[in-house]
Enzyme design. Structure first.
Site, mmCIF file in Angstrom:
data_model
loop_
_atom_site.group_PDB
_atom_site.id
_atom_site.type_symbol
_atom_site.label_atom_id
_atom_site.label_comp_id
_atom_site.label_asym_id
_atom_site.label_seq_id
_atom_site.Cartn_x
_atom_site.Cartn_y
_atom_site.Cartn_z
ATOM 1 N N ASP A 86 35.894 33.520 26.910
ATOM 2 C CA ASP A 86 37.153 33.663 26.171
ATOM 3 C C ASP A 86 37.654 32.318 25.644
ATOM 4 O O ASP A 86 38.769 31.899 25.937
ATOM 5 C CB ASP A 86 38.193 34.303 27.092
ATOM 6 C CG ASP A 86 39.356 34.935 26.331
ATOM 7 O OD1 ASP A 86 39.135 35.438 25.224
ATOM 8 O OD2 ASP A 86 40.482 34.921 26.870
ATOM 9 N N ARG A 125 37.853 41.836 29.135
ATOM 10 C CA ARG A 125 37.417 43.032 29.876
ATOM 11 C C ARG A 125 37.214 44.217 28.932
ATOM 12 O O ARG A 125 36.251 44.983 29.077
ATOM 13 C CB ARG A 125 38.444 43.394 30.959
ATOM 14 C CG ARG A 125 38.418 42.462 32.162
ATOM 15 C CD ARG A 125 39.549 42.806 33.119
ATOM 16 N NE ARG A 125 39.579 41.913 34.278
ATOM 17 C CZ ARG A 125 40.636 41.769 35.063
ATOM 18 N NH1 ARG A 125 41.751 42.436 34.808
ATOM 19 N NH2 ARG A 125 40.589 40.950 36.105
ATOM 20 N N ASP A 166 35.748 33.416 38.710
ATOM 21 C CA ASP A 166 36.077 32.514 39.823
ATOM 22 C C ASP A 166 35.520 33.038 41.146
ATOM 23 O O ASP A 166 35.379 32.271 42.105
ATOM 24 C CB ASP A 166 37.600 32.393 39.998
ATOM 25 C CG ASP A 166 38.305 31.999 38.726
ATOM 26 O OD1 ASP A 166 37.659 31.392 37.865
ATOM 27 O OD2 ASP A 166 39.501 32.312 38.595
ATOM 28 N N ARG A 181 42.463 31.772 49.810
ATOM 29 C CA ARG A 181 43.602 32.563 49.360
ATOM 30 C C ARG A 181 43.624 33.856 50.176
ATOM 31 O O ARG A 181 42.650 34.216 50.833
ATOM 32 C CB ARG A 181 43.534 32.870 47.854
ATOM 33 C CG ARG A 181 42.323 33.671 47.427
ATOM 34 C CD ARG A 181 42.373 34.001 45.957
ATOM 35 N NE ARG A 181 43.525 34.808 45.613
ATOM 36 C CZ ARG A 181 43.700 35.380 44.423
ATOM 37 N NH1 ARG A 181 42.808 35.206 43.481
ATOM 38 N NH2 ARG A 181 44.761 36.117 44.175
ATOM 39 N N ASP A 241 45.792 44.801 35.481
ATOM 40 C CA ASP A 241 44.782 45.451 36.307
ATOM 41 C C ASP A 241 45.408 46.519 37.204
ATOM 42 O O ASP A 241 44.781 47.548 37.479
ATOM 43 C CB ASP A 241 44.012 44.429 37.143
ATOM 44 C CG ASP A 241 44.906 43.434 37.865
ATOM 45 O OD1 ASP A 241 46.133 43.450 37.642
ATOM 46 O OD2 ASP A 241 44.376 42.631 38.647
ATOM 47 N N ARG A 295 41.214 28.983 43.542
ATOM 48 C CA ARG A 295 40.784 27.761 42.848
ATOM 49 C C ARG A 295 41.531 26.541 43.382
ATOM 50 O O ARG A 295 42.735 26.592 43.624
ATOM 51 C CB ARG A 295 41.028 27.906 41.344
ATOM 52 C CG ARG A 295 40.124 28.926 40.687
ATOM 53 C CD ARG A 295 40.421 29.073 39.203
ATOM 54 N NE ARG A 295 40.174 27.849 38.461
ATOM 55 C CZ ARG A 295 39.517 27.784 37.298
ATOM 56 N NH1 ARG A 295 39.004 28.890 36.774
ATOM 57 N NH2 ARG A 295 39.363 26.651 36.680
ATOM 58 N N HIS A 325 44.411 29.901 38.989
ATOM 59 C CA HIS A 325 44.160 31.338 39.064
ATOM 60 C C HIS A 325 45.256 32.083 38.317
ATOM 61 O O HIS A 325 46.431 31.762 38.430
ATOM 62 C CB HIS A 325 44.109 31.805 40.521
ATOM 63 C CG HIS A 325 43.476 33.152 40.661
ATOM 64 N ND1 HIS A 325 44.200 34.300 40.508
ATOM 65 C CD2 HIS A 325 42.204 33.539 40.909
ATOM 66 C CE1 HIS A 325 43.398 35.342 40.673
ATOM 67 N NE2 HIS A 325 42.185 34.896 40.925
ATOM 68 N N SER A 339 50.331 32.344 37.487
ATOM 69 C CA SER A 339 51.060 31.948 36.277
ATOM 70 C C SER A 339 51.975 33.078 35.823
ATOM 71 O O SER A 339 51.876 34.207 36.265
ATOM 72 C CB SER A 339 50.073 31.592 35.166
ATOM 73 O OG SER A 339 49.297 32.728 34.843
#
Length: 402
Positions: A45, A81, A99, A131, A183, A211, A216, A220
Site C-alpha cells: 500500500d 484487503r 506485522d 502486546r 475489521d 511493533r 501499529h 492511531s
C-alpha cells in the site's frame, strides 16, 4: 491444463512493514498445508521502506503461487484487503497482517476444521508478542459455535479463516470509510451470517506482534473515529438482529470495548470542548441502543458511567471517572439479608444526583466476591413457593378417596 482451486487465499495488506514482513512471510512458507493448496495475495500500500521489493523477491522463490500488487497509499487497511479479496480464488480466505505471523500448522488445522464441521468462519487461537491478545474465547476447541453461545464477539479482528462463498454471497467487503474498527464490522457481519463458527483453541494459530516503533494501526486515530466505529457496529447489529435479549447481548461489545473507554481515565485530561463533543456524539447512540438489557450485563462502574452519559450528566461523570482511575474499591452495602449488594460508587443515594439504586446493584457474578452475599434473592423464594404449592397440589391429587 486445469489448475486446481487453492484451499486458502492468504491476503496480506502491507504498509511500511519491514523488518516484520520477513518473519511474516517465513511463517507462510513454513505452513504444513501443501504449497499448491495455498495462494498468497500481497498488496503493498505505497510503502517506501522496501516492503514492495521484498514481496517481489519472495514471490520469485516461494513454493506457492504469490501475486504481488503495488498501489498508491490508500490511508488504511481496508483498501488493500478489498483489493486482495477481489483477486482471491481459494475456497477460504485468511487475512494476515504484515506485522504478524502464522503459527505452525495454522492453515492446515483451520482448513481441516472448516471442512470437518462445515462452518463458515474459523477462529484460531491468538497469542500476543509484545502486546495483549484476546483470551476469553480460547477455553476449549469448539467445532460449531455462534456469536451468542460463546465469547467470540470479543475478538472481531480480521485474522480469521472465512469461507469465500459466504463473503461473495453477501457481497461483503471492508468499509473503506472507517479508519478504525473496520475489521470489527466485517467480522461481526460474518459471524451473524455464517452457518456456524468454529474455534481452534488447542493450538496457537496466530501471533499478534506489537511493533517496537509503536506504528501499529490500532494505536492511531482520534476519538471521533472511535465513535464512527461504535456507530457502524451498533447499526449493523440492529440491522441484522431484532430488538431483545440477543441484540442486547451483542450490543455489550461496542458499548464496552469502543464507547466506554471514551469516558475512562483519558476523559479527565480532555478539554471541556472535547468532553462536550463526546457527549454530543454519544447521545444518539445511547438514545437508540442503551437498554436495561445491556445495562444488566455490565459491572456497576461500567453501567454507572454509561448511565450518566445516557442521562447527559457530565457534572456527575467526572467524580465517577476519578474514583475509577484511582482504582478504589467501592464500599459494598448488603441488604435484603445479603441477597442484594449495592456498590457505593460516587453519588450513591445522593438525592440531588437522583441516580436510581438499580444502577448500583451488583449482578450475581460481581456480587459473589463479597462476604455475606446470598445468591438467589426474591426469585429463589418465588421458585421455592411454586415448588411447594405444586407438591401440595400433587399430594391432593394422588390422595385416595375416603
Amino acid at each position: 491444463m486445469t489448475v486446481a482451486q487453492p484451499d486458502v487465499s492468504v491476503i496480506i495488506g502491507a504498509y511500511e512493514a519491514m523488518p516484520y514482513l520477513i518473519e511474516c512471510l517465513a511463517s507462510v512458507e513454513a505452513q504444513t498445508l501443501d504449497p499448491e493448496r495455498i495462494e498468497v495475495i500481497a498488496v503493498d500500500d505505497g510503502s517506501t521502506d522496501g516492503t514492495g521489493e521484498y514481496l517481489e523477491e519472495f514471490a520469485e522463490r516461494a513454493p506457492m503461487h504469490v501475486l504481488v500488487i503495488r498501489q498508491e497509499n490508500s490511508g488504511g487497511p481496508s483498501g488493500p484487503r478489498n483489493v486482495g479479496l477481489g483477486k482471491a480464488t481459494g475456497r477460504y480466505v485468511f487475512f494476515l497482517d504484515a506485522d504478524d505471523r502464522l503459527g505452525p500448522e495454522a492453515l492446515e488445522r483451520m482448513v481441516d476444521m472448516a471442512d470437518r464441521a462445515g462452518t463458515d468462519v474459523v477462529l484460531g487461537k491468538v497469542e500476543g508478542v509484545n502486546r495483549s491478545a484476546p483470551k476469553s474465547m480460547w477455553g476449549k476447541t469448539v467445532e460449531r459455535a455462534d456469536v451468542y453461545s460463546s465469547n467470540i464477539k470479543f475478538t472481531l479482528s480480521a485474522q480469521k479463516l472465512f469461507r469465500r462463498a459466504l463473503l461473495e454471497r453477501h457481497g461483503m467487503r471492508f468499509d473503506e470509510s472507517l479508519f478504525t474498527g473496520e475489521d470489527a464490522l466485517f467480522t461481526m457481519e460474518a459471524y451473524l451470517r455464517a452457518d456456524g463458527v468454529s474455534v481452534v483453541a488447542d493450538h496457537t494459530c496466530y501471533y499478534l506482534v506489537g511493533r517496537d516503533d509503536g506504528k501499529h494501526v490500532t494505536k492511531s486515530g482520534s476519538y471521533t473515529l472511535r465513535f464512527d466505529s461504535a456507530r457502524a457496529l451498533m447499526n449493523l447489529i440492529a440491522e441484522l438482529v431484532p430488538a431483545g435479549g440477543r441484540r442486547d447481548q451483542l450490543m455489550v461489545r461496542p458499548f464496552l470495548v469502543t464507547l466506554l473507554p471514551q469516558f475512562g481515565p483519558k476523559y479527565l485530561t480532555d478539554s471541556e470542548e472535547i468532553r462536550r463533543h463526546k457527549f454530543e456524539l454519544a447521545k444518539p447512540l445511547m438514545d437508540a441502543y442503551w437498554t436495561e438489557g445491556v445495562a444488566q450485563r455490565l459491572k456497576v462502574h461500567e453501567r454507572l458511567r454509561l448511565h450518566l452519559v445516557a442521562e447527559q450528566r457530565p457534572d456527575l461523570l467526572l467524580d465517577v471517572v476519578k474514583f475509577v482511575k484511582a482504582k478504589k474499591q467501592a464500599a459494598a452495602l448488603l441488604e435484603r439479608k445479603g441477597r442484594r449488594v449495592y456498590l457505593a460508587y460516587p453519588h450513591f443515594r445522593d438525592r440531588a444526583a437522583g441516580i436510581p439504586d438499580s444502577v448500583y446493584l451488583a449482578e450475581p457474578r460481581e456480587a459473589r466476591v463479597f462476604p455475606g452475599y446470598r445468591e438467589g434473592g426474591v426469585d429463589t423464594f418465588v421458585r421455592r413457593a411454586v415448588r411447594k404449592a405444586r407438591r401440595v397440589l400433587t399430594s391432593r391429587e394422588v390422595r385416595p378417596a375416603a
